[in-house]
Design an enzyme around this catalytic site. Structure first.
Site, PDB file in Angstrom:
ATOM      1  N   TYR A 155      27.929  32.450   2.329  1.00 10.79           N
ATOM      2  CA  TYR A 155      28.793  31.493   3.019  1.00 10.79           C
ATOM      3  C   TYR A 155      29.979  32.208   3.660  1.00 10.79           C
ATOM      4  CZ  TYR A 155      31.368  27.107   3.714  1.00 10.79           C
ATOM      5  OH  TYR A 155      32.039  26.048   4.265  1.00 10.79           O
ATOM      6  N   THR A 190      33.037  16.872   0.073  1.00  9.21           N
ATOM      7  CA  THR A 190      31.668  16.665   0.538  1.00  9.21           C
ATOM      8  C   THR A 190      30.705  17.285  -0.475  1.00  9.21           C
ATOM      9  OG1 THR A 190      31.501  18.756   1.751  1.00  9.21           O
ATOM     10  CG2 THR A 190      32.474  16.883   2.937  1.00  9.21           C
TER      11      THR A 190
END
Length: 256
Positions: A155, A190
Site C-alpha cells: 500500500y 471505510t
C-alpha cells in the site's frame, strides 16, 4: 451546483470514499459514472443518486485491466457525451508485518492502487485530448505515500507512486489544459481500515490524527469535489493533504 453537467467517472465508487464522492458530485450537478467490481453495491449507489434526482449509471470494472478501464471511459462518453472528471479512487489494502508480507500480497495491492491509477489517468487523458476537453484527473493518494506506518508494505509503495504519477501527469498533460491533482487522506472510516481494527491498532491510528477520530468518507468527498471544480484551476500537480494533521506531527505513542 458547481459541477453542473460535468461528466464524472469514479472508480471504486460502490463504497467508502468513492460512494460518498459519487453522491457529492451528483448533488453538485454532475453526471456520474460509478465504476466498481462490486456490481450490487455499485447499482445501489446509482439507485440512491437517481432516486434523489441526480443522474448516474453503473459500469462493472476491474481497474487492473487496462482494456476495461478504456471501455469505462468510452462508456462514459457514449452515455453522457463527454468526460470532464476522472477520480481514480479504487484501492485495497493488505495488513501484514513486512517479514510476513509476500510477493503475491505486494503485487495484488500495487496492481489496484498503482497500476489502476495509471490506467485511469492514461485512458481519461487520451479521451480528453481527443475531445478537446480541459478536464480534471484526480488521484486518491494517501498520507501513507509520505510517511511510513506498520504493516502495509504494498500500500505504501503504491501510494508513493501515485504521488509521483500525479506530478508527472500534470506536467505532461498541461499543454492540453488537463489538470492532474491528488488527495491524501489518513485513516478514513471505510473497510480499508479493517486490517488495523483486526490488529487492535485502530485506537492507535485515531491518536495519530489531531482530532483523535477517524475521518469520515464524506469529508474527503468535499475535498475531491472542490478539486473537480473550475475554481480549483490553479491546483495542478499537487496532492492535497486531507489527513487531519497525521503528517504534521509525531505522537510519542507506540502500538506495542
Amino acid at each position: 451546483m458547481k459541477l453542473k453537467d460535468k461528466v464524472s467517472v469514479i472508480t471504486g465508487g460502490a463504497d467508502g470514499i468513492g460512494r460518498a464522492t459519487a453522491q457529492k458530485f451528483a448533488k453538485e450537478g454532475a453526471k456520474v459514472v460509478v465504476a466498481d467490481l462490486n456490481e450490487d453495491a455499485g447499482q445501489n449507489v446509482v439507485a440512491e443518486i437517481n432516486n434523489q434526482g441526480g443522474e448516474a449509471v453503473f459500469f462493472k470494472l476491474d481497474v487492473t485491466n487496462f482494456d476495461e478501464v478504456t471501455a469505462l471511459v468510452e462508456f462514459a462518453v457514449n452515455t453522457f457525451g463527454s468526460i470532464d472528471v476522472m477520480f481514480n479512487n479504487a484501492g485495497i489494502g493488505i495488513n501484514k508485518p513486512f517479514l510476513d508480507h509476500t510477493p503475491d500480497d505486494y503485487h495484488k495491492v500495487v496492481a489496484v492502487n498503482q497500476h489502476g491509477v495509471y490506467y485511469g489517468m492514461l485512458a481519461a487523458a487520451r479521451k480528453m485530448k481527443e475531445l478537446g476537453v480541459k478536464g480534471a484527473i484526480i488521484n486518491n493518494a494517501s498520507v501513507f505515500g509520505y510517511v511510513a506506518t506498520l504493516g502495509v508494505t504494498g500500500y505504501q509503495a503504491a501510494k508513493g507512486a501515485v504521488v509521483m504519477l500525479t506530478k508527472h501527469g500534470a506536467l505532461e498533460l498541461a499543454p492540453y489544459g488537463i489538470r492532474v491533482v491528488g488527495v491524501a487522506p489518513a485513516a478514513v472510516n471505510t473497510n480499508i481500515v479493517e486490517g488495523y481494527r483486526a490488529a487492535g491498532l485502530l485506537d492507535y491510528m485515531k491518536k495519530q490524527q489531531l482530532t483523535r477520530e477517524l475521518i469520515e468518507p464524506e469529508e474527503i468527498a468535499e475535498v475531491v469535489s472542490f478539486l473537480a471544480t473550475d475554481e480549483a484551476r490553479v491546483m495542478n500537480g499537487s496532492v492535497v493533504m486531507a489527513d487531519d494533521g497525521f503528517a504534521s506531527f509525531k505522537s510519542d505513542l507506540r502500538p506495542f
